[in-house]
Write a protein that holds these residues in place. Structure first.
Motif, PDB file in Angstrom:
ATOM      1  N   ALA A   1       0.812  -1.221   0.000  1.00 21.99           N
ATOM      2  CA  ALA A   1       0.000   0.000   0.000  1.00 21.99           C
ATOM      3  C   ALA A   1       0.840   1.264   0.000  1.00 21.99           C
ATOM      4  O   ALA A   1       0.287   2.369  -0.134  1.00 21.99           O
ATOM      5  CB  ALA A   1      -0.927  -0.001   1.211  1.00 21.99           C
ATOM      6  N   MET A   2       2.151   1.142   0.123  1.00 20.47           N
ATOM      7  CA  MET A   2       3.001   2.324   0.168  1.00 20.47           C
ATOM      8  C   MET A   2       3.035   3.092  -1.156  1.00 20.47           C
ATOM      9  O   MET A   2       3.488   4.241  -1.196  1.00 20.47           O
ATOM     10  CB  MET A   2       4.433   1.925   0.574  1.00 20.47           C
ATOM     11  N   PHE A   3       2.569   2.470  -2.235  1.00 21.49           N
ATOM     12  CA  PHE A   3       2.577   3.182  -3.510  1.00 21.49           C
ATOM     13  C   PHE A   3       1.466   4.233  -3.571  1.00 21.49           C
ATOM     14  O   PHE A   3       1.503   5.137  -4.427  1.00 21.49           O
ATOM     15  CB  PHE A   3       2.419   2.200  -4.680  1.00 21.49           C
ATOM     16  N   LEU A   4       0.467   4.156  -2.680  1.00 21.57           N
ATOM     17  CA  LEU A   4      -0.650   5.109  -2.724  1.00 21.57           C
ATOM     18  C   LEU A   4      -0.204   6.550  -2.448  1.00 21.57           C
ATOM     19  O   LEU A   4      -0.642   7.471  -3.160  1.00 21.57           O
ATOM     20  CB  LEU A   4      -1.729   4.685  -1.732  1.00 21.57           C
ATOM     21  N   PRO A   5       0.659   6.803  -1.440  1.00 25.41           N
ATOM     22  CA  PRO A   5       1.126   8.193  -1.268  1.00 25.41           C
ATOM     23  C   PRO A   5       1.877   8.718  -2.478  1.00 25.41           C
ATOM     24  O   PRO A   5       1.802   9.909  -2.782  1.00 25.41           O
ATOM     25  CB  PRO A   5       2.045   8.104  -0.032  1.00 25.41           C
ATOM     26  N   VAL A   6       2.605   7.845  -3.165  1.00 26.36           N
ATOM     27  CA  VAL A   6       3.335   8.274  -4.366  1.00 26.36           C
ATOM     28  C   VAL A   6       2.356   8.781  -5.417  1.00 26.36           C
ATOM     29  O   VAL A   6       2.537   9.856  -6.010  1.00 26.36           O
ATOM     30  CB  VAL A   6       4.184   7.114  -4.925  1.00 26.36           C
ATOM     31  N   ILE A   7       1.295   8.019  -5.653  1.00 19.66           N
ATOM     32  CA  ILE A   7       0.303   8.406  -6.661  1.00 19.66           C
ATOM     33  C   ILE A   7      -0.415   9.683  -6.237  1.00 19.66           C
ATOM     34  O   ILE A   7      -0.613  10.601  -7.041  1.00 19.66           O
ATOM     35  CB  ILE A   7      -0.690   7.251  -6.883  1.00 19.66           C
ATOM     36  N   TRP A   8      -0.793   9.767  -4.964  1.00 16.21           N
ATOM     37  CA  TRP A   8      -1.537  10.931  -4.488  1.00 16.21           C
ATOM     38  C   TRP A   8      -0.717  12.214  -4.630  1.00 16.21           C
ATOM     39  O   TRP A   8      -1.196  13.227  -5.153  1.00 16.21           O
ATOM     40  CB  TRP A   8      -1.932  10.702  -3.029  1.00 16.21           C
ATOM     41  N   LEU A   9       0.548  12.178  -4.187  1.00 18.61           N
ATOM     42  CA  LEU A   9       1.381  13.373  -4.285  1.00 18.61           C
ATOM     43  C   LEU A   9       1.720  13.706  -5.731  1.00 18.61           C
ATOM     44  O   LEU A   9       1.827  14.886  -6.090  1.00 18.61           O
ATOM     45  CB  LEU A   9       2.670  13.175  -3.473  1.00 18.61           C
TER      46      LEU A   9
ATOM     47  N   ALA B   1       8.520  12.311  -6.473  1.00 17.21           N
ATOM     48  CA  ALA B   1       9.872  12.179  -5.898  1.00 17.21           C
ATOM     49  C   ALA B   1       9.813  12.125  -4.371  1.00 17.21           C
ATOM     50  O   ALA B   1      10.412  11.239  -3.746  1.00 17.21           O
ATOM     51  CB  ALA B   1      10.736  13.347  -6.364  1.00 17.21           C
ATOM     52  N   VAL B   2       9.085  13.065  -3.768  1.00 17.45           N
ATOM     53  CA  VAL B   2       9.010  13.097  -2.308  1.00 17.45           C
ATOM     54  C   VAL B   2       8.255  11.872  -1.795  1.00 17.45           C
ATOM     55  O   VAL B   2       8.675  11.220  -0.825  1.00 17.45           O
ATOM     56  CB  VAL B   2       8.321  14.392  -1.854  1.00 17.45           C
ATOM     57  N   GLY B   3       7.141  11.529  -2.443  1.00 21.46           N
ATOM     58  CA  GLY B   3       6.374  10.355  -2.017  1.00 21.46           C
ATOM     59  C   GLY B   3       7.162   9.073  -2.178  1.00 21.46           C
ATOM     60  O   GLY B   3       7.075   8.170  -1.323  1.00 21.46           O
ATOM     61  N   GLY B   4       7.948   8.978  -3.250  1.00 17.82           N
ATOM     62  CA  GLY B   4       8.763   7.783  -3.453  1.00 17.82           C
ATOM     63  C   GLY B   4       9.820   7.612  -2.384  1.00 17.82           C
ATOM     64  O   GLY B   4      10.070   6.496  -1.903  1.00 17.82           O
ATOM     65  N   THR B   5      10.446   8.703  -1.992  1.00 13.57           N
ATOM     66  CA  THR B   5      11.457   8.629  -0.919  1.00 13.57           C
ATOM     67  C   THR B   5      10.831   8.180   0.395  1.00 13.57           C
ATOM     68  O   THR B   5      11.358   7.303   1.100  1.00 13.57           O
ATOM     69  CB  THR B   5      12.132  10.000  -0.755  1.00 13.57           C
TER      70      THR B   5
END
Length: 536
Positions: free
Chosen positions: A234-242, A252-256
């Protein structure tokens, strides 16, 4: 002596600068080496980010810093791995990456502009560097004396190393470029850059994620082993949202953040579920970097379109303002001509009063008054005299338009409310012209007898004005209207374009027009916004 000192100054400064870069880079490499694990090698990401962000003239200093660290490792490990491995280890990994990075920076236009990044080129460069780093590691393993019977699964090892290097790059490089872009937007001033970072909405949302959502997922994953794999995925969800909110910088920030969160939940160094989550995160970051870059391009394009529209709108408003100013000057000139004719007529009439019969005196006076009246109406249609002297409210209630309608038998009533004096003269004229066009258009069909005008103004937020023109039919008044005199006079005082002129004038002031049918007539509503451009 003095010339030698001046010559030594720049060299000494350059030497100190390169020495500082060498020492700093070496210390940072030691730190990143301690944080790296076989399937999350952020050391490779640090290598690549430094090469992308530094100037070419500092690359030798970076090589020296990396070589100094590797020299210590080679000396320490010489008794265990032998001379051949120690000599091969002395070659800094950055030396393998430099040709690739230079090629992408110079030939593939990795940075097409100071504040933009060619994201497909960056991802391809990252994949090549990850592959090179994997090849270097495999080469070192081949030179490493292994224990008898120790078997390596090279296929699995290569896949794991490529994933680790690539995810390590995606963890470090994009966020470094995001901070670089903020630094460029701050025009290279560190104080402005720090202010932009602190005030950034992206940083605020990322901090919110880092203190609420991600810790909650990590806590769930650490407490429940069965839920750990799902929370890692589920950690990919913040990446998509940001990314959807802030473009590639958000990715970039969400991926880090997501990468660090996955590593925190990793139960073992070679956990299979963590590897799957890393694969998903790497794919999500790569995809969202591409999508975010495209979103950023579309945002810049839309911003340019908006800027062009604002410029075009400002130009149109200035043209309207200049046109009205020219008509005002022309109207004043016609008014002066009318006064001159009036003075000349009285002078001539006074001189010729005795020789001429008394009956001719009245004829001359009537013709002169008619000429003056026509000149007055022309001047008033160009720029109303009442508006110039007493303002818009008086011009609407007592001006030429109101008198023309009243003389023809049309009942005209106007109500103005709000801080109209705060608006520009261009808006005053636009309101007057729109009301004139609306009255002329309503009278063309010869089926109305009463016209009610309401003007409302407000200053909350953007200053606005609403014009409402109601045209109604009264069976008692309708037969007494003198259309033969009214329509020609209205056509001479307006553009004759009717609804199109109203729509165009409203659009010039960022407004719009609405119409609706009434039980015994029709209503026109026009919204206008006060110009925000100087000089309007």
């Amino acid at each position: 002596m003095r010339g030698g000192a001046m010559q030594d100054g720049p060299w000494a400064k350059a030497l100190l600068r390169n020495a500082a870069i060498t020492a700093t880079y070496c210390a940072a490499l030691i730190l990143f080496r301690q944080l790296s694990i076989p399937h999350w090698i952020i050391l490779t990401g640090f290598h690549l980010s430094v090469l992308l962000l530094t100037r070419y003239k500092y690359w030798p200093a970076l090589i020296v810093g990396d070589a100094a660290r590797l020299a210590y490792v080679s000396i320490t490990c010489y008794p265990q791995f032998g001379l051949l491995w120690s000599l091969a280890n002395l070659i800094p990994s950055i030396c393998y990456f430099i040709p690739v990075v230079w090629w992408f920076r110079e030939r593939w236009h990795l940075f097409p502009a100071r504040n933009s990044v060619n994201m497909p080129a960056l991802l391809l460069c990252s994949l090549i560097v990850a592959s090179l780093a994997t090849a270097v590691t495999i080469g070192q393993i081949l030179l490493t004396p292994l224990q008898p019977g120790y078997v390596l699964q090279y296929g699995e090892l290569v896949a794991r190393l490529i994933l680790g290097n690539f995810l390590g790059i995606l963890t470090v490089v994009p966020i470094s470029l995001a901070f670089r872009q903020l630094f460029i937007e701050a025009h290279g001033r560190w104080r402005s850059w720090a202010y932009e970072v602190v005030e950034s909405r992206l940083l605020f949302e990322a901090a919110f994620l880092a203190t609420t959502a991600l810790p909650l997922l990590v806590w769930i994953g650490l407490r429940d082993a069965h839920a750990r794999e799902a929370t890692q995925m589920a950690m990919f969800l913040p990446v998509i949202w940001l990314a959807l909110r802030h473009g590639w910088q958000g990715a970039a920030v969400g991926g880090t953040l997501a990468s660090f969160a996955i590593m925190v939940m990793m139960p073992a160094r070679n956990d299979h579920a963590t590897l799957q989550a890393e694969t998903l995160i790497a794919m999500a970051i790569s995809t969202m970097l591409l999508v975010g870059a495209r979103i950023a391009v579309l945002d810049r394009r839309a911003e340019k379109v908006r800027a062009d529209m604002h410029l075009a709108l400002a130009l149109a408003q200035r043209n309207v303002h200049m046109g009205e100013a020219q008509m005002r000057v022309t109207a004043q000139a016609l008014e002066q001509i009318r006064e001159t004719i009036d003075s000349a007529f009285h002078t001539m009439l006074g001189r010729s009063r005795h020789p001429q019969p008394a009956g001719d005196d009245g004829s001359y006076r009537h013709k002169a008054l008619n000429t003056q009246d026509q000149l007055f109406r022309v001047a008033d249609s160009l720029y109303p005299l009442t508006l110039r002297e007493r303002g818009l409210s008086a011009a609407l209630r007592e001006g030429a338009l109101a008198r023309t309608l009243a003389e023809a038998g049309v009942h005209f009533w106007c109500d103005v409310r709000g801080p109209l004096s705060l608006f520009t003269q261009s808006i005053h004229m636009a309101i007057y012209r729109i009301i004139g066009e609306a009255c002329a258009e309503a009278c063309v069909s010869q089926d109305i007898s009463d016209i009610l005008v309401k003007v409302r103004c407000g200053v909350r937020g953007r200053m606005w004005a609403v014009v409402q023109v109601d045209a109604r039919a009264n069976p008692v008044h309708l037969p007494h209207i003198q259309w033969g005199e009214l329509l020609p006079r209205l056509r001479r005082s307006t553009s004759g374009l009717g609804h199109k002129a109203i729509t165009d004038r409203a659009a010039t002031f960022e407004g719009h027009v609405r119409e609706r049918q009434l039980r015994k007539g029709r209503r026109l509503i026009v919204l206008l916004l006060n110009p925000t451009h100087p000089g309007d």
